[in-house]
Design a protein around this motif. Structure first.
Motif, short mmCIF file in Angstrom:
data_model
loop_
_atom_site.label_atom_id
_atom_site.label_comp_id
_atom_site.label_asym_id
_atom_site.label_seq_id
_atom_site.Cartn_x
_atom_site.Cartn_y
_atom_site.Cartn_z
N ALA A 275 3.26 9.64 -10.09
CA ALA A 275 2.59 9.60 -11.39
C ALA A 275 1.67 10.79 -11.62
O ALA A 275 1.53 11.27 -12.75
CB ALA A 275 1.79 8.30 -11.52
N VAL A 276 1.03 11.29 -10.56
CA VAL A 276 0.06 12.38 -10.73
C VAL A 276 0.72 13.76 -10.69
O VAL A 276 0.04 14.76 -10.93
CB VAL A 276 -1.06 12.32 -9.67
CG1 VAL A 276 -1.79 10.99 -9.72
CG2 VAL A 276 -0.52 12.58 -8.26
N ILE B 244 -5.48 9.70 -2.35
CA ILE B 244 -4.35 8.76 -2.35
C ILE B 244 -4.09 8.21 -0.94
O ILE B 244 -3.89 7.01 -0.74
CB ILE B 244 -3.09 9.45 -2.90
CG1 ILE B 244 -3.30 9.79 -4.38
CG2 ILE B 244 -1.86 8.56 -2.73
CD1 ILE B 244 -2.19 10.63 -4.98
N ILE C 250 2.66 1.52 -3.48
CA ILE C 250 1.71 1.97 -4.51
C ILE C 250 1.36 3.43 -4.30
O ILE C 250 1.27 4.21 -5.26
CB ILE C 250 0.45 1.08 -4.49
CG1 ILE C 250 0.81 -0.36 -4.90
CG2 ILE C 250 -0.63 1.64 -5.41
CD1 ILE C 250 -0.32 -1.35 -4.72
N GLY C 251 1.14 3.82 -3.04
CA GLY C 251 0.81 5.21 -2.75
C GLY C 251 1.89 6.17 -3.22
O GLY C 251 1.60 7.21 -3.83
N ALA D 135 4.11 5.57 -5.58
CA ALA D 135 4.15 5.52 -7.04
C ALA D 135 3.05 6.38 -7.65
O ALA D 135 3.27 7.10 -8.64
CB ALA D 135 4.02 4.08 -7.52
N VAL D 136 1.87 6.35 -7.05
CA VAL D 136 0.76 7.16 -7.56
C VAL D 136 1.05 8.64 -7.38
O VAL D 136 0.77 9.46 -8.26
CB VAL D 136 -0.56 6.77 -6.86
CG1 VAL D 136 -1.68 7.73 -7.23
CG2 VAL D 136 -0.95 5.34 -7.23
N SER E 180 0.84 -1.21 0.00
CA SER E 180 0.00 0.00 0.00
C SER E 180 0.87 1.26 0.00
O SER E 180 0.55 2.24 -0.67
CB SER E 180 -0.93 0.00 1.22
OG SER E 180 -0.19 -0.08 2.43
N THR F 7 -6.71 15.56 -4.05
CA THR F 7 -6.06 14.38 -4.62
C THR F 7 -5.20 13.68 -3.57
O THR F 7 -5.16 12.44 -3.52
CB THR F 7 -5.19 14.79 -5.83
OG1 THR F 7 -6.00 15.45 -6.79
CG2 THR F 7 -4.55 13.56 -6.47
#
Length: 397
Positions: free
Chosen positions: A350-351, A370, A343-344, A346-347, A340, A366
């Protein structure tokens, strides 16, 4: 090594409850004020020079707190001389924190002078009070190194501008490196971290409390900024979002690794080493709370301002630093990092290109989405694998 009778009342009784005292909680009030002063410089004028100042001043503030925690972790907190020493450290820290906003200007001597006085004074107290105990040796070594780092601290106070910051950066680096190298001292050798010992329950509770105190500072900033707003719809929404960020960060911190920290410290074959690593991790988390305070001020004061790259970076930096700190804490405690958190992060990366083009309120919203995903992932992951991981180096079972 048996403790001399004359020192029977100096150290904590290892058989008694290792609870945090009211005096230590009182001391944390000064620390949250110091964090607020560090963040204030970034809030007033978000630029590179203020960021550099914060990067130099925050580790100094943190090192005062951390070294005081180590002292109260080992000594009997009910001893009158220990309590008076902590109160003296509080007063010195209050002066130091008050000088933070203008530390690179007219208040340099107050900041550097109080830092040196607090660190040398605490070490000297330990040398005196532990004069017949084996812990006196590491105390002598810390006293030596704080005396060495006092030179660039005071030379920096006598200088100005960039030279002052450079000398102070050198000084705080010396303090941290000396600790990491176990305080190598001429004719006295080193102080292996294992010599210091650690009360696992007390230390883990202090870390949890300081995170709560630091997050409480973000709530103060959010409430103060909202109180100065027009109480319009956008300001209300911004306040709710800012509060949600703080609440989610608390949940992400405390869930499992935060709850099980004392067990990990107690079961570790070298709890003092694990405690030192955890201390560095919490410096990163403290830095995250400062950036969250800056973000709260930006988002609530000007929720629909035109997109600004530096503002976007400030709003995103808090969650990024916090997740990095929480991931390192989890790795320190369990030798693994949950998906988790990976991934958090990485997101968030990405954003970033999209976030540069939207107003502050949208960026903050946002971040909430997340962080909510990370928190939900923590719960789901733990339900799939509810067993308690073994701390690094500890025997299984």
């Amino acid at each position: 090594m048996p403790m001399p009778a004359s020192d029977a009342g100096v150290l904590r009784d290892p058989t008694s409850p290792q609870h945090v005292t009211f005096l230590e909680l009182f001391f944390d009030l000064v620390f949250v004020f110091a964090l607020d002063r560090v963040s204030q410089g970034l809030i007033d004028e978000l630029d590179w020079s203020d960021l550099v100042e914060a990067i130099v001043l925050l580790p100094a503030v943190w090192w005062i707190w951390m070294m005081t925690v180590w002292m109260t972790d080992r000594l009997d907190p009910e001893r009158a001389s220990t309590q008076l020493t902590v109160i003296g450290i509080m007063l010195g820290s209050l002066v130091l924190a008050s000088a933070v906003p203008d530390a690179v200007g007219r208040r340099g001597w107050f900041f550097a002078g109080m830092y040196v006085a607090v660190q040398l004074g605490r070490s000297l107290y330990l040398v005196v009070v532990l004069r017949r105990h084996e812990l006196r040796r590491p105390s002598l070594r810390t006293l030596f190194w704080f005396a060495v780092s006092a030179v660039p601290w005071l030379l920096g106070a006598a200088s100005s501008g960039g030279l002052r910051l450079a000398l102070w950066a050198l000084a705080i680096t010396m303090d941290y490196v000396a600790a990491r190298l176990d305080y190598p001292t001429p004719w006295a050798g080193r102080s292996p971290i294992s010599e210091w010992g650690l009360a696992a329950a007390h230390m883990s509770e202090r870390f949890r409390q300081v995170v709560i105190v630091a997050l409480g500072g973000t709530i103060i900033v959010a409430g103060t900024t909202f109180g100065a707003s027009d109480f319009g719809l956008h300001s209300v929404v911004a306040l709710v979002i800012s509060f949600a960020v703080t609440g989610l960060l608390w949940r992400i911190y405390i869930y499992r690794a935060g709850e099980l920290m004392s067990q990990a410290l107690a079961r570790s074959p070298n709890p003092a080493h694990l405690g030192r690593s955890t201390a560095y991790t919490h410096l990163l988390i403290a830095a995250a709370t400062i950036t969250v305070s800056v973000a709260d001020r930006l988002v609530i004061a000007q929720p629909l301002a035109r997109p600004n790259a530096s503002w976007t970076a400030a709003i995103m930096a808090g969650p990024v630093l916090f997740l990095l700190g929480r991931a390192r804490l989890e790795y320190t405690v369990f030798s693994r990092v949950a998906y988790s958190r990976r991934i958090g992060l990485a997101v968030l990366v990405a954003v970033t290109p999209v976030m540069i083009a939207v107003p502050p309120l949208a960026v903050a919203a946002t971040m909430v989405a997340i962080l909510l995903g990370v928190a939900a992932g923590d719960v789901a992951g733990w339900r799939r694998n509810p067993s308690t991981p073994t701390p690094p180096g500890a025997p299984a079972g």
